[in-house]
Design a protein around this motif. Structure first.
Motif, short mmCIF file in Angstrom:
data_model
loop_
_atom_site.label_atom_id
_atom_site.label_comp_id
_atom_site.label_asym_id
_atom_site.label_seq_id
_atom_site.Cartn_x
_atom_site.Cartn_y
_atom_site.Cartn_z
N LYS A 8 0.81 -1.23 0.00
CA LYS A 8 0.00 0.00 0.00
C LYS A 8 0.84 1.28 0.00
O LYS A 8 0.44 2.29 -0.57
CB LYS A 8 -0.93 0.02 1.22
CG LYS A 8 -2.11 -0.93 1.12
CD LYS A 8 -3.02 -0.77 2.33
CE LYS A 8 -4.21 -1.70 2.27
NZ LYS A 8 -5.09 -1.56 3.45
N GLU A 9 1.97 1.25 0.67
CA GLU A 9 2.76 2.48 0.83
C GLU A 9 3.18 3.10 -0.50
O GLU A 9 3.10 4.33 -0.65
CB GLU A 9 3.97 2.20 1.72
CG GLU A 9 3.59 1.98 3.18
CD GLU A 9 4.74 1.52 4.05
OE1 GLU A 9 4.62 1.59 5.29
OE2 GLU A 9 5.77 1.07 3.48
N PRO A 10 3.63 2.31 -1.48
CA PRO A 10 3.99 2.93 -2.77
C PRO A 10 2.82 3.67 -3.43
O PRO A 10 3.02 4.64 -4.16
CB PRO A 10 4.45 1.74 -3.62
CG PRO A 10 4.94 0.73 -2.62
CD PRO A 10 4.00 0.88 -1.46
N LEU A 11 1.60 3.20 -3.17
CA LEU A 11 0.42 3.87 -3.73
C LEU A 11 0.26 5.26 -3.13
O LEU A 11 -0.11 6.22 -3.83
CB LEU A 11 -0.83 3.03 -3.48
CG LEU A 11 -0.81 1.60 -4.04
CD1 LEU A 11 -2.11 0.87 -3.68
CD2 LEU A 11 -0.61 1.61 -5.55
N TRP A 12 0.54 5.38 -1.83
CA TRP A 12 0.47 6.69 -1.18
C TRP A 12 1.58 7.62 -1.69
O TRP A 12 1.35 8.81 -1.87
CB TRP A 12 0.54 6.54 0.33
CG TRP A 12 -0.78 6.13 0.92
CD1 TRP A 12 -1.11 4.93 1.45
CD2 TRP A 12 -1.97 6.93 0.94
NE1 TRP A 12 -2.43 4.92 1.83
CE2 TRP A 12 -2.98 6.14 1.54
CE3 TRP A 12 -2.27 8.22 0.53
CZ2 TRP A 12 -4.28 6.61 1.73
CZ3 TRP A 12 -3.57 8.70 0.72
CH2 TRP A 12 -4.55 7.90 1.30
#
Length: 941
Positions: free
Chosen positions: A23-27
């Protein structure tokens, strides 16, 4: 009827499984698309916000980031994000240290045999390319950690403008009289073939050869001490650096120490009185405990000052001719006086090699001694040294020297000792002191040392011991050697007359060179002629017109130490002095010190208002990480396994004042703590899914007691959290928020609320009261955590109803402010008493469960025997006691002391709320429900 469908069960898309690595790369992509950080800075600028400057100490542009980088950058990012949420314009400019030997060394290794054919300009081009490559790589790795910075406009010490400002600052120091050139022993690395500053030295254990050596006194020694003794005598010296003996020029004694002339084992020798027995044990090869008065005879007792001038015979034949041909008043090969001599170790007679020791050099200068320095830049003996040593590496010469001493009967004893010894911080090889001609900053000129110490007192140090550490270093440091014998760096802008060797150190010419470098970079020093670089035309001494350029470059600590001048003083968006410098504890001898010296020398002011120092990341056993040992933990692997927010939690939850241990077990502990905090937020989200503040919010005065307690606790959390962030006590904040989430919320408040949240009518005043407060808790908690859980907080924020939040991203929000009107100390004391009784009751209920008397706490009936002070309070809460104690019924009885009795309750189980009540079955329409649930169903249907 399916009563489960009538319950207000939690609803949220915020999953328990975090999935941070995915999820973090999407943020990161969302932040990038919205240009979030730049837009926040623009908003602050538009609103006229004050600036906050955390000045980045530039990491070295060499290799991928390691846990030390992660620790440092996450700590900085927490500060930047906190100050940003406070409403300040916290513009963070990342920096990189791009010059210096490590990069040049890597480039040379890749070139292998081709390096001999490369010009300085070609080497510099390869070094620039190498540095830029790792700036790009490290940038992406820092971004992955959720670090905010002006990544498009970093400061690089190899930028043309930065290089020019280094030269300009150098010119300012020349103008102020701080810069000079001279011969002086400096730390030297034979592997790197360059001088090193104190900041580039690290100490580690090293095994050295230690020798006791006899030096035969020349004729006339007895007359010097006013004695009529005849025969020979010796001076006995002790050294752990036998390789320096070829450079011996004198023997030093302390003028006020007591010395004795002793006869023992056929030897007559001088020694410090306090070291007598130790030296006799060496001469006689006996243990000290076995020595008796019959083993030696004291012939004379004198002060060290009386030994001054006694001459002795050189150890090596090559030097005897020099002694014989020297004038009678020369001090070479004689006893001299020095206050640094002690009677703690050795013999009290100290071997003086002016070319290889700081103290040796200074005392030799005061006596006008010669300077024997026969060691080249590769650490090998040159011509002039004894023939059997020429071409040999100094640290491989101890054995042949000891063999020579033994053969010629100079050696009394040899042994190996393990001690702390200086090593090069880059290649980790043993260094040595070597007298060479170098450029220095005089730290005593214009009282610089004293002024730095005085101004340091006006800086806030976190931890406080940082002040003591740096001040001691400044007090005891030598003059700063700023020249390096390498190619990749900023050249020292000095010229030499080719005819008379006159040194041209001219401020106006230095500034002309700076202008050239501002346009084309430092490569112009190597590509352009002297006439193209500046207006220098004739030598003021001899009138000749041909000049050579200095080949040395500036120390990289000068490069980075000049950052306040090159960046802060030149930018309208940044403050000078900066509010904060934040680096590892090794920077007391490095960047903190070089920045302070250059700022005070060049501008008469401190470069920073506050310094935060952190320790190092070590393995689970407290050992230094090493690739060779195989105990390295990389941030890249941690991110891949757990996510960046877990790395950030590891940093924030650790007391950075000390070294920080990391291991799989430690990370699993962090995962467990994160899960509990995440679950708290998930509970809040799930149980407020249907709450609309515009319609449903309950006024403070109408809130239930437990909700007002929670709101009061929230204000305390805000107050403490703000204090901890403000004072960089992030591990204290973590402890506070962990306790709030797990103990005050999940184990107490939420436990009590579940019945009303799930079973009451959706719009009942009790449920809306709790939702009103839970919404405040969730919004506040998310903002408080945002500087640390940068991705998780955004995930929580995204899952809140849109009507709750005016901003798209939590990081756009302002920092929570405590509302004193919501703090109710007396109410908190009431609930402390309830909590105290509840804790005892839960233990008793748990025992019933363990004994299989009941299955769940709802099968229990509690009878509380309460003293008067408790009875009155519990009477006020009588309608809610079952909910508070998570049982089906609570009875209270006034008594003289507290006593809790738990028994199994009689009655049937309500299929909707699961409490046991005699009212179950009374309502024929809802025969399986208790009276409370029957009433709710009447309202719902």
């Amino acid at each position: 009827m399916d009563y489960k469908k009538t319950l207000n069960l939690p609803q949220t898309r915020f999953s328990m499984k975090a999935g941070l690595p995915q999820k973090e790369p999407l943020w990161l992509e969302k932040w990038k698309k919205s240009d979030l950080y730049k837009n926040i800075l623009h908003e602050r600028e538009k609103n006229g916000a004050d600036s906050y400057t955390l000045h980045d100490g530039p990491p070295y542009a060499n290799g991928n980031i390691h846990m030390g980088h992660a620790l440092n950058k996450v700590l900085k990012d927490i500060v930047v994000k906190y100050q940003t949420m406070k409403g300040l314009k916290a513009k963070y400019i990342p920096g990189w240290d791009c010059h210096g030997l490590p990069i040049e060394h890597q480039v040379m290794q890749k070139l292998r045999k081709k390096k001999q054919t490369k010009t300085p300009l070609e080497v510099r081009a390869l070094c620039r390319e190498y540095a830029q490559n790792f700036v790009t790589k490290q940038t992406e790795e820092f971004k992955r950690l959720g670090i905010w910075a002006c990544w498009d406009t970093p400061y690089l010490t190899m930028d043309y403008s930065y290089e020019a400002n280094i030269i300009r600052l150098f010119g300012d120091l020349v103008e102020r009289g701080y810069v000079g050139r001279g011969v002086k022993p400096v730390h030297w690395c034979a592997q790197c073939e360059t001088a090193l500053a104190e900041a580039e030295i690290e100490y580690d254990t090293h095994v050295s050869s230690s020798v006791y050596v006899r030096l035969k006194c020349s004729e006339g020694w007895a007359e010097k001490i006013g004695s009529n003794l005849s025969g020979g005598a010796s001076l006995i010296i002790w050294t752990t650096t036998p390789w320096t003996l070829p450079s011996n020029m004198a023997v030093a004694v302390h003028p006020k120490l007591d010395y004795v002339l002793v006869e023992a084992g056929g030897e007559t020798f001088f020694v410090a009185k306090d070291l007598l027995l130790k030296v006799i044990s060496v001469v006689l090869a006996k243990d000290i405990d076995d020595i008796s008065e019959s083993d030696y005879k004291v012939l004379s007792e004198i002060k060290g000052s009386q030994l001054e001038g006694i001459r002795y015979e050189p150890l090596f034949d090559e030097y005897k001719k020099d002694k014989d041909e020297a004038s009678s008043d020369t001090k070479d090969f004689s006893v001299i006086l020095a206050d640094f001599v002690t009677a703690e170790d050795g013999t009290g007679c100290v071997h003086i090699a002016p070319g290889h020791g700081e103290e040796d050099f200074h005392v030799a200068q005061s006596y006008g001694l010669g300077l024997r320095m026969f060691v080249d830049g590769r650490g090998k003996y040159m011509n002039g040294a004894p023939d059997f040593l020429v071409g040999k590496f100094i640290f491989k010469s101890n054995e042949p020297i000891i063999e020579y001493l033994e053969t010629n009967e100079f050696l009394l004893k040899k042994e190996e000792i393990s001690h702390s010894y200086p090593h090069c911080w880059r290649c980790h090889k043993v260094t040595f002191l070597r007298a060479t001609e170098q450029w220095f900053i005089n730290v005593d000129h214009n009282n610089l040392r004293e002024r730095v110490l005085e101004i340091m007192d006006d800086v806030k140090w976190v931890p406080e011991w940082g002040f003591t550490r740096l001040s001691e270093m400044v007090k005891n440091r030598p003059h700063w050697c700023i020249s390096r014998q390498r190619a990749w760096g900023v050249p020292i802008p000095v010229f030499y007359c080719r005819s008379c060797s006159h040194t041209v150190l001219d401020v106006s010419l230095i500034r002309e060179v700076a202008e050239k470098i501002d346009n084309k970079g430092c490569d112009v020093w190597y590509s352009d002629t002297v006439n193209e670089l500046c207006s220098l035309s004739k030598c003021e001494k001899c009138g000749e017109e041909n000049f050579d350029k200095e080949t040395d470059i500036l120390d990289v600590w000068f490069d980075s130490g000049a950052s306040h001048y090159a960046l802060l003083k030149k930018s309208i968006d940044l403050n000078f002095p900066a509010q904060l410098y934040l680096e590892g504890s090794d920077q007391h001898r490095g960047w903190f010190q070089s920045s302070f010296l250059l700022s005070v020398a060049g501008s008469d002011v401190k470069p920073f208002e506050e310094v935060l120092t952190h320790g190092f990341v070590v393995d689970g056993q407290g050992h230094k990480m090493s690739k060779s040992v195989g105990n390295v933990v990389s941030p890249q692997k941690l991110i891949q396994a757990y996510g960046a927010d877990l790395v950030r939690l590891f940093v924030a939850s650790s007391d950075y004042a000390d070294d920080i241990k990391i291991s799989d077990d430690i990370m699993r502990q962090k995962v467990d703590a994160y899960r509990k905090i995440r679950n708290t937020c998930r509970f809040l989200l799930g149980n407020t899914f249907d709450f609309c503040p515009e319609k449903d919010e309950v006024a403070y005065k109408e809130l239930t007691s437990i909700d007002r307690w929670a709101l009061s606790k929230l204000q305390i959390l805000i107050e403490r959290s703000t204090y901890y962030y403000e004072n960089h006590l992030f591990h204290k904040f973590y402890q506070e928020i962990y306790h709030f989430c797990t103990t005050e919320m999940s184990s107490f408040y939420f436990d009590i609320l579940k019945d009303r949240l799930y079973t009451a009518t959706p719009k009942s005043i009790e449920r809306l009261s709790s939702q009103t407060v839970m919404k405040e808790i969730l919004i506040t908690l998310t903002r408080l955590m945002a500087p640390i859980f940068v991705f998780t907080s955004e995930d929580i924020w995204e899952n809140m109803p849109d009507s709750w939040k005016p901003k798209s991203f939590v990081h756009e929000e302002s920092w929570p402010i405590k509302n004193d009107q919501f703090i109710d100390a007396s109410l908190e004391k009431e609930w402390e008493k309830i909590h105290e009784v509840r804790d005892q009751a839960l233990k008793i209920i748990e025992k019933l469960r363990a004994d299989k008397v009941i299955g769940s706490s709802l099968e229990a009936l509690l009878t509380l025997h309460l003293p008067e002070s408790f009875f009155d309070l519990f009477s006020e809460y009588s309608d809610n006691l079952a909910m508070i104690f998570i049982v089906s019924e609570v009875k209270i009885v006034k008594d003289t002391e507290l006593k809790i009795v738990a028994t199994k309750i009689n009655g049937s189980k309500c299929v909707r709320c699961w409490i046991y009540s005699p009212s179950v079955g009374e309502n024929l329409e809802h025969i399986e429900l208790c009276d409370k649930c029957s009433t709710v169903m009447g309202e719902l249907l």
